[in-house]
Motif scaffolding. Structure first.
Motif, mmCIF file in Angstrom:
data_model
loop_
_atom_site.group_PDB
_atom_site.id
_atom_site.type_symbol
_atom_site.label_atom_id
_atom_site.label_comp_id
_atom_site.label_asym_id
_atom_site.label_seq_id
_atom_site.Cartn_x
_atom_site.Cartn_y
_atom_site.Cartn_z
ATOM 1 N N ILE A 72 60.363 111.787 123.812
ATOM 2 C CA ILE A 72 60.545 112.033 125.253
ATOM 3 C C ILE A 72 59.329 111.597 126.034
ATOM 4 O O ILE A 72 58.380 111.750 125.553
ATOM 5 C CB ILE A 72 60.499 113.883 125.440
ATOM 6 N N LEU A 73 59.796 110.577 127.029
ATOM 7 C CA LEU A 73 58.594 109.984 127.829
ATOM 8 C C LEU A 73 58.297 110.770 129.115
ATOM 9 O O LEU A 73 59.432 110.948 129.989
ATOM 10 C CB LEU A 73 59.036 108.763 128.074
ATOM 11 N N VAL A 74 57.199 111.032 129.459
ATOM 12 C CA VAL A 74 56.858 111.848 130.678
ATOM 13 C C VAL A 74 55.966 110.913 131.604
ATOM 14 O O VAL A 74 54.888 110.515 130.899
ATOM 15 C CB VAL A 74 56.228 113.266 130.382
ATOM 16 N N THR A 75 56.097 110.880 132.908
ATOM 17 C CA THR A 75 55.320 110.065 133.779
ATOM 18 C C THR A 75 55.339 110.694 134.967
ATOM 19 O O THR A 75 56.204 111.481 135.255
ATOM 20 C CB THR A 75 55.460 108.626 133.405
ATOM 21 N N ASP A 124 60.861 119.607 118.225
ATOM 22 C CA ASP A 124 61.504 118.524 117.120
ATOM 23 C C ASP A 124 61.297 117.075 117.812
ATOM 24 O O ASP A 124 61.693 116.221 116.995
ATOM 25 C CB ASP A 124 62.830 118.819 116.782
ATOM 26 N N LYS A 125 60.586 117.121 118.979
ATOM 27 C CA LYS A 125 60.629 115.844 119.673
ATOM 28 C C LYS A 125 59.191 115.484 119.426
ATOM 29 O O LYS A 125 58.130 116.339 119.678
ATOM 30 C CB LYS A 125 61.022 115.789 121.068
ATOM 31 N N THR A 126 58.933 114.189 119.953
ATOM 32 C CA THR A 126 57.354 113.514 120.102
ATOM 33 C C THR A 126 57.747 113.131 121.767
ATOM 34 O O THR A 126 58.102 112.514 122.301
ATOM 35 C CB THR A 126 57.407 112.148 119.350
ATOM 36 N N VAL A 127 56.680 114.098 122.408
ATOM 37 C CA VAL A 127 56.273 113.872 123.700
ATOM 38 C C VAL A 127 55.317 112.911 123.957
ATOM 39 O O VAL A 127 53.991 113.212 123.567
ATOM 40 C CB VAL A 127 56.478 115.342 124.560
ATOM 41 N N ILE A 128 55.258 111.822 124.832
ATOM 42 C CA ILE A 128 54.435 110.998 125.214
ATOM 43 C C ILE A 128 54.181 110.910 126.882
ATOM 44 O O ILE A 128 55.283 110.820 127.485
ATOM 45 C CB ILE A 128 54.832 109.508 124.668
ATOM 46 N N PHE A 129 53.025 111.177 127.232
ATOM 47 C CA PHE A 129 52.541 111.226 128.426
ATOM 48 C C PHE A 129 51.843 109.974 128.874
ATOM 49 O O PHE A 129 51.100 109.520 128.417
ATOM 50 C CB PHE A 129 51.542 112.320 128.887
ATOM 51 N N PHE A 130 52.655 109.226 129.601
ATOM 52 C CA PHE A 130 52.441 107.966 130.272
ATOM 53 C C PHE A 130 51.507 108.059 131.228
ATOM 54 O O PHE A 130 52.054 108.295 132.572
ATOM 55 C CB PHE A 130 53.499 106.969 130.494
ATOM 56 N N ASN A 155 53.012 117.892 118.650
ATOM 57 C CA ASN A 155 53.667 116.619 118.979
ATOM 58 C C ASN A 155 53.468 115.729 120.480
ATOM 59 O O ASN A 155 54.461 115.246 120.871
ATOM 60 C CB ASN A 155 55.129 117.092 119.142
ATOM 61 N N LEU A 156 52.272 116.089 121.063
ATOM 62 C CA LEU A 156 52.212 115.470 122.196
ATOM 63 C C LEU A 156 51.014 114.351 122.163
ATOM 64 O O LEU A 156 49.981 114.563 121.639
ATOM 65 C CB LEU A 156 51.350 116.744 123.171
ATOM 66 N N LEU A 157 51.602 113.131 122.490
ATOM 67 C CA LEU A 157 50.818 111.793 122.562
ATOM 68 C C LEU A 157 50.444 111.444 124.022
ATOM 69 O O LEU A 157 51.041 111.749 124.829
ATOM 70 C CB LEU A 157 51.561 111.072 121.699
#
Length: 371
Positions: free
Chosen positions: A92-95, A137-143, A168-170
């Protein structure tokens, strides 16, 4: 209870603005050369055009729009990083808001979301914590994007992820710094800028002191200004007075929020969680040394740029040939100089990032300058 209008009442007073315009004209007549003011922050650009402040000034005072929009300065290859990450399985990409519409070489995040990628625009970075907790269960990536203003919030986000063991937060860090950008503008032999309106919110964090080297190196006035019309007009008056006297000083008009030293707590938090990146390519300005941040080594386990390094593109990608966003960000062109402005490029169908962002110069001209 504090009413919203009490925060700006008096700062948009037409009589005050008209009087300031008269005083500016008096000082401008004393100047032997044009006053070319770069407002570094896109928020100031929108104030100037929305309230028609540029129309109130004498002919020898011109505005030159700067690289102070964090969405606008993001090169296409960094957008491609975002779309590549969003395309990974179970990611999941968050921005932040405007970022989702900036075109990369393969399309925008909005287009990738339409294809089925899980991409979530937010307005409060801390919402990312909830998304990560709700999707274990997801990898969440904060852009992460932004100048010094938004960097402390990303630092807090990293801090909370560590404290709460949200594993799970990158993070993909794209935080950039204002002073190196100003220095790059002035170092260009084509530059005509000879005064700066310093950014407001950035300066709350950094303090006004960060602009002193620019003042001394280039003998160029810097006046840190608030965002309201009266703030901007008073800042122009202070610049005009310096120019009339042949001096160059650092001045803080926005003294109700900005100090010389800035927010020391925020600065310490930034220093702990981030370190200076050796090189970062800016849209329009090219690669600038020591102009951006990355996660500190002790938080490398959360650095998506390292973890997904084998999948992220490394090729530098230039803008569309018809788009002059790069020249606009360097202060070498005006949005109306671009042949696709308002024709092939509009906020609904942008070719370049300067038209996408709510802080972009092209967006401001399109909204407020009769297009």
């Amino acid at each position: 209870m504090l009413a919203l209008k009490s925060l700006y009442q008096g700062f948009r007073d037409p009589k005050t603005i008209a009087k300031l315009a008269e005083m500016i004209a008096i000082e401008a007549r004393k100047c032997s050369e044009p006053i070319n003011i770069m407002e570094v922050c896109g928020g100031h650009t929108h104030t100037i055009l929305k309230y028609g402040l540029n129309q109130l000034l004498p002919e020898n005072i011109k505005f030159i729009h700067g690289p102070g929009c964090p969405v606008c300065i993001m090169p296409k290859e960094r957008i491609d990083h975002a779309t590549t990450l969003a395309s990974q399985a179970n990611v999941i990409l968050v921005t932040l808001g405007d970022m989702i519409r900036v075109p990369g070489s393969q399309g925008s995040l909005a287009e990738f979301r339409a294809k089925g990628c899980d991409i979530r625009p937010i307005y409060d970075p801390l919402d990312t914590l909830t998304i990560a907790i709700d999707n274990p269960d997801k990898t969440v990536i904060f852009f992460a994007i932004g100048f010094e203003t938004s960097t402390p919030m990303t630092a807090v986000l990293v801090e909370q992820a560590e404290k709460r063991n949200i594993n799970n937060l990158l993070f993909h860090i794209n935080h950039v710094l204002v002073p190196p950008a100003i220095d790059a503008v002035m170092a260009d032999p084509r530059a005509t800028v000879n005064a700066f309106i310093g950014p407001a919110h950035v300066s709350v964090i950094t303090g006004a002191k960060v602009y002193r080297p620019v003042v001394e190196k280039y003998h160029t006035p810097v006046v840190v200004s608030g965002f309201e019309p009266v703030d901007v007009m008073e800042s122009i008056l202070r610049i005009a007075k310096q120019k009339a006297q042949g001096i160059a000083e650092l001045d803080v008009q926005y003294s109700r929020a900005v100090t010389e030293e800035g927010n020391l707590t925020a600065q310490e938090k930034n220093k702990h969680f981030f370190e200076i990146r050796g090189d970062f390519r800016w849209r329009g300005l090219g690669p600038l040394p020591n102009s951006a941040l990355k996660l500190s080594a002790q938080y490398a386990h959360r650095d998506a740029e390292l973890i997904y390094a084998d999948r992220l593109p490394v090729k530098e990608i230039d803008d569309h040939k018809a788009c002059q966003c790069g020249d606009i960000l360097r202060g070498l062109a005006n949005p109306k100089d671009c042949r696709v402005f308002g024709r092939g490029c509009s906020p609904e169908s942008p070719l370049g990032s300067c038209m996408v962002s709510s802080e972009g110069a092209c967006n401001a001209y399109y909204r407020y300058n009769g297009v």
